[in-house]
Design an enzyme around this catalytic site. Structure first.
Site, PDB file in Angstrom:
ATOM      1  N   CYS A 203       0.806  -1.225   0.000  1.00  0.00           N
ATOM      2  CA  CYS A 203       0.000   0.000   0.000  1.00  0.00           C
ATOM      3  C   CYS A 203       0.839   1.276   0.000  1.00  0.00           C
ATOM      4  O   CYS A 203       0.319   2.361  -0.270  1.00  0.00           O
ATOM      5  CB  CYS A 203      -0.932  -0.006   1.200  1.00  0.00           C
ATOM      6  SG  CYS A 203      -1.997  -1.466   1.268  1.00  0.00           S
TER       7      CYS A 203
ATOM      8  N   ASN B 233     -10.263  -0.592  -0.434  1.00  0.00           N
ATOM      9  CA  ASN B 233      -8.804  -0.502  -0.340  1.00  0.00           C
ATOM     10  C   ASN B 233      -8.202  -1.061  -1.622  1.00  0.00           C
ATOM     11  O   ASN B 233      -8.272  -2.262  -1.879  1.00  0.00           O
ATOM     12  CB  ASN B 233      -8.330  -1.302   0.882  1.00  0.00           C
ATOM     13  CG  ASN B 233      -6.825  -1.266   1.075  1.00  0.00           C
ATOM     14  OD1 ASN B 233      -6.069  -0.914   0.177  1.00  0.00           O
ATOM     15  ND2 ASN B 233      -6.374  -1.663   2.256  1.00  0.00           N
TER      16      ASN B 233
ATOM     17  N   HIS C 142      -3.355   6.849   2.115  1.00  0.00           N
ATOM     18  CA  HIS C 142      -3.793   5.551   1.608  1.00  0.00           C
ATOM     19  C   HIS C 142      -5.189   5.276   2.144  1.00  0.00           C
ATOM     20  O   HIS C 142      -5.471   5.491   3.326  1.00  0.00           O
ATOM     21  CB  HIS C 142      -2.811   4.472   2.051  1.00  0.00           C
ATOM     22  CG  HIS C 142      -3.345   3.085   1.910  1.00  0.00           C
ATOM     23  ND1 HIS C 142      -3.885   2.612   0.737  1.00  0.00           N
ATOM     24  CD2 HIS C 142      -3.447   2.061   2.815  1.00  0.00           C
ATOM     25  CE1 HIS C 142      -4.283   1.369   0.904  1.00  0.00           C
ATOM     26  NE2 HIS C 142      -4.032   1.015   2.158  1.00  0.00           N
TER      27      HIS C 142
END
Length: 365
Positions: A152, A322, A292
């Site tokens: 990520c 996500n 993020h």
């Protein structure tokens, strides 16, 4: 920096990896700019682009597959829906579309690119690099290409690398893409993980400029002692695919949810504070924070601790879930197109995730 994940683990006082460029440094330059020590060349964002698959997977759709509800997912994550790649789509196809849009937005012919970096944990193949497939499809015939795997944090790390390559004079135009097809690595019988992830790609073209725009600060950190908090056990050289591993579903992502949530909540706050201090900036000097997209509750908790209003932070996890390395560049592209980032604005991009990895990039648009 000291972060406590639980009673048995204390964060290392000195990070295992840290690369930061402080304002005022005199980097090497490219071309004629190298002859003028007063000129500061930086990697500036010349254009952005993104691509999201057309298929929408809602919370109600998931509730028909596993024991969950729309309310349960929304309360715990802030996610309402996520995008899922079609059978004929992959990380490379989405990266190509996002990269093509970014080049068009920047007004740059792909033939003028010096480097293509694809940040991903879900490449098309183990070999070759997905970036090579993207480079060929775009017609970036002069460009080198490789993948970067920092989960990520991938787009932030790749952007920081682009800054270094431009400062060194090795490159002038670099295409950085974050792209993921995480739906292919999710166990849709596991409600703790299948609700979280979506597919997509975002991209930015970084180009050498000396007008004050561009990257002003970078940082990268890692702590591999916590690698198994978020990982895919099977598929690499340690545990190649075999029938037993697949029967045990070891080829799907495994998430230690509570520990990851503690890490993300704490590290987001400390990363913002450290980055502001490193840049000599106040919180309000940043026009927009782009973290993020890990979890809306985590982001809101960090904003409260930082005393930052919600409008200072870009959040789109409700629509996309996500998307790992793709989340920051997708948000960056949307923010620009919505007018929430204008020329001269400062933005702080924040990545954190598996590895464990975390880092920041401050860019003047």
């Amino acid at each position: 920096m000291s972060v406590s994940l639980d009673r048995n683990h204390a964060w290392p006082e000195k990070p295992l990896l840290r690369l930061a460029q402080r304002p005022g440094m005199a980097p090497s330059s490219r071309g004629s700019l190298a002859n003028d020590p007063q000129v500061q060349v930086r990697a500036a964002i010349a254009g952005t682009g993104s691509y999201l698959p057309s298929r929408v997977l809602t919370n109600d759709d998931l509730a028909s597959q596993v024991e969950t509800t729309d309310e349960w997912i929304l309360d715990r994550t802030g996610i309402r829906e996520r995008r899922i790649a079609a059978p004929d789509e992959s990380t490379s196809t989405m990266a190509i579309e996002a990269g093509r849009k970014a080049c068009a937005d920047a007004g740059i012919d792909p033939k003028d690119l010096d480097l293509v970096i694809v940040a991903t944990l879900s490449p098309d193949y183990l070999i070759p690099a997905t970036a090579c497939i993207v480079q060929n499809a775009l017609g970036a015939t002069r460009a080198g290409a490789f993948d970067l795997e920092a989960a990520c944090s991938g787009f932030v790390f790749a952007s920081n690398l682009a800054q270094s390559m431009i400062l060194s004079g090795m490159c002038e135009n670099i295409l950085v893409i974050g792209a993921e097809t995480l739906s292919r690595f999710v166990d849709y019988s596991d409600r703790s993980s299948c609700i979280l992830f979506g597919d997509g790609a975002g991209a930015a073209v970084f180009t050498a400029r000396n007008d004050g725009s561009g990257i002003h600060y970078t940082s990268m950190y890692a702590d591999g002692s916590q690698a198994e908090l978020l990982y895919i056990p099977c598929g690499g050289s340690k545990l190649p695919p075999n029938h037993d591993a697949i029967d045990q579903k070891l080829h799907f992502v495994r998430v230690a949810g509570r520990q990851i949530a503690k890490f993300a909540t704490t590290i987001l706050v400390e990363l913002v504070n450290e980055t502001l201090a490193g840049c000599g900036l106040e919180k309000d000097d940043i026009a927009l924070y782009i973290p993020h997209q890990v979890n809306e509750r985590i982001i809101d908790s960090a904003l409260k601790r930082l005393a930052l209003p919600r409008e200072k932070c870009f959040v789109n996890i409700d629509r996309y879930g996500n998307t790992s390395a793709a989340s920051v560049p997708i948000a960056l592209d949307e923010a620009r197109r919505m007018g929430r980032l204008k020329e001269g604005d400062l933005t702080m991009m924040l990545g954190f995730g598996a590895g464990l990895t975390w880092g920041a990039t401050v860019v003047k648009m």
